[in-house]
Write an enzyme that holds these catalytic residues in place. Sequence first.
Site, PDB file in Angstrom:
ATOM      1  N   ASP A   1       0.815  -1.211   0.000  1.00 55.61           N
ATOM      2  CA  ASP A   1       0.000   0.000   0.000  1.00 55.61           C
ATOM      3  C   ASP A   1       0.850   1.263   0.000  1.00 55.61           C
ATOM      4  OD1 ASP A   1      -2.482   1.395   0.109  1.00 55.61           O
ATOM      5  OD2 ASP A   1      -2.247   1.666   2.277  1.00 55.61           O
TER       6      ASP A   1
ATOM      7  N   GLN B   1      -4.984  -1.152  -7.094  1.00 59.86           N
ATOM      8  CA  GLN B   1      -5.677  -0.297  -6.133  1.00 59.86           C
ATOM      9  C   GLN B   1      -6.348   0.856  -6.867  1.00 59.86           C
ATOM     10  OE1 GLN B   1      -4.132   2.790  -2.939  1.00 59.86           O
ATOM     11  NE2 GLN B   1      -3.992   0.727  -2.060  1.00 59.86           N
TER      12      GLN B   1
ATOM     13  N   SER C   1      -7.683   5.739  -0.347  1.00 53.42           N
ATOM     14  CA  SER C   1      -7.758   4.435  -1.000  1.00 53.42           C
ATOM     15  C   SER C   1      -9.183   3.905  -0.906  1.00 53.42           C
ATOM     16  CB  SER C   1      -6.804   3.445  -0.318  1.00 53.42           C
ATOM     17  OG  SER C   1      -5.474   3.896  -0.406  1.00 53.42           O
TER      18      SER C   1
END
Length: 298
Positions: free
Chosen positions: A211, A285, A235
């Site tokens: 991440d 993502q 996110s």
Amino acid sequence: MSAENHAIQTVERLLEVLDLDATQARTTEDIFTGSSHPMPSGRIYGGQVLAQALLAAERTLPEDRAVHSMHGYFLRPGDADQGITIAVDRIHDGRSFSTRRTQAYQNGVPIFSMIASFQDADPGVEHAEPMPPGIPAPEDLVPDEDRVQGLPAGTARMLSDRAADIRHVDSPLYLPSDDERVARQAVWMRLRAPLPDDQRLHRAALAYLSDMTIQESILRAHGVFWSLPGLKVASLDHAMWWHRPARVDEWLLYLQESPNARGGRGLATGRIYTRDGDLVASVAQEIMIRVPEEQPRS
């Protein structure tokens, strides 16, 4: 404190966060509790809850059944000053595969929801996209925390105190850059000190690292940087596929690119390689991104 002791301390703090407590509370789910890293923003770092959710799910499975994919949604901002409750639903256990649904809660509401699939080791066809040539070695690059003069003290301290050694091939995006506006970047990463020889822990730590920085392929395409006044990034979801074992306390190359941004959202994808060129994992993502209308020219 010496640099070596400081590095060990940062990784020890990460291990404390990933060391979940099992509780006696049960309904149809397994319940775990955990804590968070302090963050300058006060919000939980997304990679942390990814790793915690994965470890909780893996603790309901035999050790030889490893995660191969997960799909998660960030539902609400988490408060780093509060504890986290993690519930694991044992959806399915088959001959070779298992499925788990994991949700992380604060104040009685979910902040993160994930479904992950696990598989026994199994032979089969194999191929992988090769690592591209010509990437500078991590030893030839300067750690990010040594390249960000001018950041607020809290942000600079966060970079030096994090468990990960991150080295951008191009300029880090914490401050304005004259780099070309392209929707891709390459980053070397590893934990600052060795981890125990537990592949579950290394897989979770890889989720933790996955991440970090992946959103920047979107920002870089538009000349946007993290400290831009008025920038809002969050996110929305995170997907990950584990292909091969790897150690996260050794250098890994994270190649990232963004195929699309539209409607206040941007999609980023990534491939993670060992230094020897083995493809370890793939990542995707989508983020919400709000950029101020007037941006300084780069």
